[in-house]
Enzyme design. Structure first.
Site, PDB file in Angstrom:
ATOM      1  N   GLY A  14       0.843  -1.186  -0.096  1.00  8.33           N
ATOM      2  CA  GLY A  14       0.229   0.068  -0.120  1.00  8.33           C
ATOM      3  C   GLY A  14       0.891   1.072  -0.086  1.00  8.33           C
ATOM      4  O   GLY A  14       1.940   1.419   0.574  1.00  8.33           O
ATOM      5  N   ARG A  75       0.981  -5.157  -5.832  1.00  8.37           N
ATOM      6  CA  ARG A  75       1.283  -6.386  -5.174  1.00  8.37           C
ATOM      7  C   ARG A  75       1.479  -7.643  -6.260  1.00  8.37           C
ATOM      8  O   ARG A  75       0.572  -7.503  -7.092  1.00  8.37           O
ATOM      9  CB  ARG A  75       0.087  -6.721  -4.250  1.00  8.37           C
ATOM     10  CG  ARG A  75      -0.010  -5.807  -2.963  1.00  8.37           C
ATOM     11  CD  ARG A  75      -1.181  -6.180  -2.184  1.00  8.37           C
ATOM     12  NE  ARG A  75      -1.283  -5.716  -0.860  1.00  8.37           N
ATOM     13  CZ  ARG A  75      -1.351  -4.311  -0.511  1.00  8.37           C
ATOM     14  NH1 ARG A  75      -1.825  -3.567  -1.548  1.00  8.37           N
ATOM     15  NH2 ARG A  75      -1.407  -3.812   0.599  1.00  8.37           N
ATOM     16  N   ASP A 131       0.011   2.244   8.936  1.00 11.73           N
ATOM     17  CA  ASP A 131      -0.563   1.606   9.928  1.00 11.73           C
ATOM     18  C   ASP A 131       0.245   1.643  11.153  1.00 11.73           C
ATOM     19  O   ASP A 131      -0.275   1.344  12.470  1.00 11.73           O
ATOM     20  CB  ASP A 131      -0.912  -0.003   9.733  1.00 11.73           C
ATOM     21  CG  ASP A 131      -2.195  -0.109   8.815  1.00 11.73           C
ATOM     22  OD1 ASP A 131      -2.691   0.836   8.624  1.00 11.73           O
ATOM     23  OD2 ASP A 131      -2.112  -1.148   7.946  1.00 11.73           O
ATOM     24  N   ASP A 133       2.426  -0.563  12.094  1.00 15.49           N
ATOM     25  CA  ASP A 133       2.405  -1.694  12.835  1.00 15.49           C
ATOM     26  C   ASP A 133       3.810  -2.475  12.765  1.00 15.49           C
ATOM     27  O   ASP A 133       3.503  -3.813  12.961  1.00 15.49           O
ATOM     28  CB  ASP A 133       0.950  -2.432  12.291  1.00 15.49           C
ATOM     29  CG  ASP A 133       1.216  -2.658  10.980  1.00 15.49           C
ATOM     30  OD1 ASP A 133       2.160  -2.099  10.302  1.00 15.49           O
ATOM     31  OD2 ASP A 133       0.264  -3.541  10.289  1.00 15.49           O
TER      32      ASP A 133
END
Length: 324
Positions: A14, A75, A131, A133
């Protein structure tokens, strides 16, 4: 100094604001150290298909302020298979590319680890995901811009909520991580924040809404998209418990990925881009450059891709305390 003479950079997964600043830093740091630098279009898919272009200082001029990625991203299903990775290796060998810098998240680093294991290519990663993360860095490239985008949007939603005495359930990005929701929830004065890391106690939320000041002219509940039920279901439950509330749902969606990167994301991407190239020249490989307590540090890919699944419960407590 190593024998690396030619390097290439790609963005994968992303997109995140600040990726262009990272590309710029990699290209110009490479040139500063006398390297030839290439850009790979569309991530690993471009690596498989040979979409590799030479880059110079001018090719990254005036991109530091732009969102998205000038190299584009995708991707790649083909890169998941050995034959696809072998094709990618053959493409970089045709151009005598000695090492790679990859900007992305856990999927990007997983693919890079496999590529190193099979073809012994030095690769350094940069954390590019909204994110936040990934382990091994306090902040990822794009996170600060994303939460500021959410805050700006929710502030505007609050204006219309105040005007109509409405309760808005605002769904934000975060399929596996609630950090966008949590920090933006605190900074917008949300009554509650629902995130995938924590089991939702609906009884507690309903009691909080019931006990909150009756003269409140607006209420905001932030829901991460990865929450088990999502914004629409949360809104339905609130409506069934409080039929007198005028409840609306706003799903912010992909506006969180776009926009000009903040100063913080531009500086972060620039620091990590320089560190990534110089890390390669120092002989590093299979590591992610990150920022911990203000200092650049390198974390092995296999540790970086372990998602941060522990939430600072003090932050959730702050939401509750300040929602009076």
């Amino acid at each position: 100094m190593s024998k690396i003479k030619n390097i290439a950079v790609l963005t994968s997964g992303g997109d995140a604001p600040g990726m262009n600043a990272g590309i710029r830093a990699v290209v110009r740091t490479g040139i500063y150290h006398g390297l030839n630098v290439f850009g790979i279009k569309r991530g690993y898919d471009g690596l498989v298909n040979g979409e590799i272009i030479p880059m110079d200082a001018k090719s990254v001029a005036n991109i530091i302020q732009r969102g998205g990625t000038v190299l584009k991203t995708a991707r790649s299903e083909e890169f998941r298979d050995y034959e696809g990775r072998k094709k990618a290796y053959e493409n970089i060998k045709k151009l005598d590319i000695d090492a790679l810098v990859v900007i992305g998240g856990d999927g990007t680093f997983t693919g890079a680890s496999k590529f190193i294991e099979e073809f012994d290519i030095p690769i350094i990663g940069m954390p590019g995901t909204i994110d936040n993360d990934l382990a091994g860095t306090d902040f990822t490239i794009g996170y600060d811009t994303a939460i500021n985008t959410v805050v700006d949007a929710v502030d505007k939603i609050r204006d219309t909520a105040e005007s109509h005495d409405r309760l808005f359930v605002v769904e934000v990005m975060g399929r596996d991580s609630g950090l966008i929701a949590l920090r933006s929830g605190i900074s917008t004065g949300a009554e509650a924040v629902l995130i995938p890391e924590l089991e939702v106690d609906y009884d507690a939320i309903m009691k909080r809404l019931d006990k909150s000041r009756k003269n409140k002219s607006s209420r905001i509940i932030i829901v991460a998209e990865g929450d088990k039920e999502g914004g629409l279901v949360v809104a339905e439950k609130i409506t069934s418990n409080f039929p007198h509330y005028d409840v609306r749902v706003s799903i912010l969606g992909h506006i969180q990925r776009g926009g000009k990167p903040t100063c913080m994301d531009r500086v972060l991407a620039s620091r990590l881009g320089v560190a990534a190239v110089e890390g390669l020249l120092e002989g590093r490989r299979g590591e992610m450059a990150g920022l911990i307590c203000g200092n650049v540090q390198f974390t092995p890919f296999n540790k970086a891709i372990k998602h941060i699944n522990k939430i600072n419960t003090n932050l959730t407590r702050i939401v509750e305390i300040l929602s009076l």
